[in-house]
Design a protein around this motif. Structure first.
Motif, PDB file in Angstrom:
ATOM      1  N   ALA A 147       0.861  -1.456   0.106  1.00 47.04           N
ATOM      2  CA  ALA A 147       0.037  -0.089   0.082  1.00 47.04           C
ATOM      3  C   ALA A 147       0.938   1.194   0.001  1.00 47.04           C
ATOM      4  CB  ALA A 147      -0.681   0.007   1.062  1.00 47.04           C
ATOM      5  N   ALA A 148       2.150   1.157   0.211  1.00 42.96           N
ATOM      6  CA  ALA A 148       2.976   2.439   0.287  1.00 42.96           C
ATOM      7  C   ALA A 148       3.405   2.713  -1.092  1.00 42.96           C
ATOM      8  CB  ALA A 148       4.272   2.180   1.263  1.00 42.96           C
ATOM      9  N   ASN A 149       3.328   1.745  -2.148  1.00 37.13           N
ATOM     10  CA  ASN A 149       3.779   2.167  -3.358  1.00 37.13           C
ATOM     11  C   ASN A 149       2.816   3.054  -4.110  1.00 37.13           C
ATOM     12  OD1 ASN A 149       5.973   0.501  -2.957  1.00 37.13           O
ATOM     13  ND2 ASN A 149       4.980  -1.371  -4.030  1.00 37.13           N
ATOM     14  N   VAL A 150       3.304   3.584  -5.219  1.00 41.96           N
ATOM     15  CA  VAL A 150       2.651   4.804  -6.009  1.00 41.96           C
ATOM     16  C   VAL A 150       2.833   4.708  -7.315  1.00 41.96           C
ATOM     17  CG1 VAL A 150       2.696   6.591  -3.904  1.00 41.96           C
ATOM     18  CG2 VAL A 150       4.370   6.473  -5.882  1.00 41.96           C
ATOM     19  N   PRO A 151       1.538   4.830  -8.157  1.00 48.01           N
ATOM     20  CA  PRO A 151       1.969   4.691  -9.615  1.00 48.01           C
ATOM     21  C   PRO A 151       2.904   5.867 -10.074  1.00 48.01           C
ATOM     22  CG  PRO A 151      -0.161   5.833  -9.063  1.00 48.01           C
ATOM     23  CD  PRO A 151       0.402   5.318  -7.772  1.00 48.01           C
ATOM     24  N   ILE A 152       3.321   5.650 -11.395  1.00 46.37           N
ATOM     25  CA  ILE A 152       4.116   6.636 -11.829  1.00 46.37           C
ATOM     26  C   ILE A 152       3.567   6.876 -13.309  1.00 46.37           C
ATOM     27  CG2 ILE A 152       6.240   7.326 -13.024  1.00 46.37           C
ATOM     28  CD1 ILE A 152       7.784   5.581 -11.198  1.00 46.37           C
ATOM     29  N   PHE A 153       3.121   7.947 -13.798  1.00 43.81           N
ATOM     30  CA  PHE A 153       2.415   8.485 -14.904  1.00 43.81           C
ATOM     31  C   PHE A 153       3.235   8.947 -15.833  1.00 43.81           C
ATOM     32  CE2 PHE A 153      -0.852   8.874 -11.622  1.00 43.81           C
ATOM     33  CZ  PHE A 153      -2.006   8.411 -11.945  1.00 43.81           C
ATOM     34  N   TYR A 154       3.189   8.652 -17.155  1.00 40.49           N
ATOM     35  CA  TYR A 154       3.969   9.159 -18.136  1.00 40.49           C
ATOM     36  C   TYR A 154       3.052   9.604 -19.390  1.00 40.49           C
ATOM     37  CZ  TYR A 154       7.907   6.429 -16.116  1.00 40.49           C
ATOM     38  OH  TYR A 154       8.708   5.953 -15.415  1.00 40.49           O
ATOM     39  N   VAL A 155       3.246  10.730 -19.917  1.00 38.13           N
ATOM     40  CA  VAL A 155       2.544  11.320 -21.017  1.00 38.13           C
ATOM     41  C   VAL A 155       3.518  11.378 -22.100  1.00 38.13           C
ATOM     42  CG1 VAL A 155       1.038  13.038 -21.951  1.00 38.13           C
ATOM     43  CG2 VAL A 155       0.671  12.056 -19.692  1.00 38.13           C
ATOM     44  N   ASN A 156       3.403  11.037 -23.476  1.00 35.64           N
ATOM     45  CA  ASN A 156       4.461  11.076 -24.327  1.00 35.64           C
ATOM     46  C   ASN A 156       5.691  10.731 -23.879  1.00 35.64           C
ATOM     47  OD1 ASN A 156       2.215  11.556 -26.248  1.00 35.64           O
ATOM     48  ND2 ASN A 156       2.591  13.802 -26.076  1.00 35.64           N
ATOM     49  N   GLY A 157       5.956   9.780 -23.223  1.00 40.25           N
ATOM     50  CA  GLY A 157       7.140   9.114 -22.655  1.00 40.25           C
ATOM     51  C   GLY A 157       7.875  10.001 -21.813  1.00 40.25           C
TER      52      GLY A 157
END
Length: 245
Positions: A147-157
């Protein structure tokens, strides 16, 4: 040839065949073929269209231990109720089980959600990071094992910022009981994407920023540069428009 890490590779051509070895082929419900970012893509009407991928074991728990999802999208609006789904494999609009990646109209960005047994995890990409009426590649990497992990978002790399909408509590709950849908909510048709989706993929590995950037460049032909046209060989095998001096 796609590596074994790929669990799904859908170019979203008319046949909706999975290019990975897992045969996660799609069943179309209403979307129509359009010119996409990479050859053909699919247009979703913002009312009730979706593509059903099913619930094979290969895609049941893609973020358990780490995974990556990616798609090219060209949204005409923010989707039905301003929360148009890109991917959804969950039990509810606020997931208690499974996960979803969707547009966020209020913040003009992306929302990623994962169900946990003590409370959903919900994260927003940086406000204003998404645009309407243009093709852009969206990628999310995430590991649901803590639950401590977070997503990483990328837009156009390129990685974009994020904020926590709801902090997860407990243990991630599997979405194995729910079919994966592209362009709508898994359990209904109340969050339809409005616009084009193309070249979607899911892999069972957390891809690096360099890998995500390379994938983006590869689907924009940016790895290839073109010079002037070369003519046929002249004397002694030297091109007419070249020199051996």
């Amino acid at each position: 040839v796609w590596s074994n890490d790929f669990l799904l590779v859908q170019h979203l051509n008319d046949d909706l065949l999975d290019s990975s070895t897992n045969h996660n082929d799609g069943l179309n419900s209403g979307s129509t073929s359009i010119p996409g970012q990479v050859a053909a893509g699919q247009m979703f009407d913002g009312i009730d269209d979706f593509i059903d991928i099913g619930s094979d074991t290969s895609i049941d728990d893609v973020f358990s231990g780490g995974g990556t999802v990616s798609a090219w999208i060209n949204p005409s609006t923010w989707g039905e109720s301003s929360w148009g789904r890109i991917f959804d494999k969950s039990d509810a609009l606020l997931p208690g089980a499974g996960w979803a990646l969707e547009l966020s109209g209020p913040t003009q960005s992306l929302l990623f959600q994962q169900g946990f047994d003590g409370g959903v995890g919900s994260w927003l990409a940086e406000g204003g990071s998404m645009n309407l009426s243009t093709w852009q590649q969206v990628t999310v990497t995430y590991d649901s094992s803590s639950a401590a992990n977070v997503p990483i978002f990328y837009v156009n790399g390129i990685e974009v910022g994020r904020s926590v909408d709801a902090t997860p509590v407990g243990v991630a709950v599997s979405g194995a009981d729910y079919n994966l849908r592209i362009g709508n909510f898994s359990s209904d048709t109340t969050r339809t994407f409005n616009g084009g989706i193309d070249d979607v993929s899911i892999s069972g590995a957390v891809r690096s920023e360099d890998w995500v950037r390379a994938q983006f460049l590869n689907t924009t032909s940016a790895f290839v540069s073109f010079g002037g046209e070369e003519t046929v060989p002249g004397i002694n095998g030297v091109l007419v428009n070249d020199s051996d001096a």
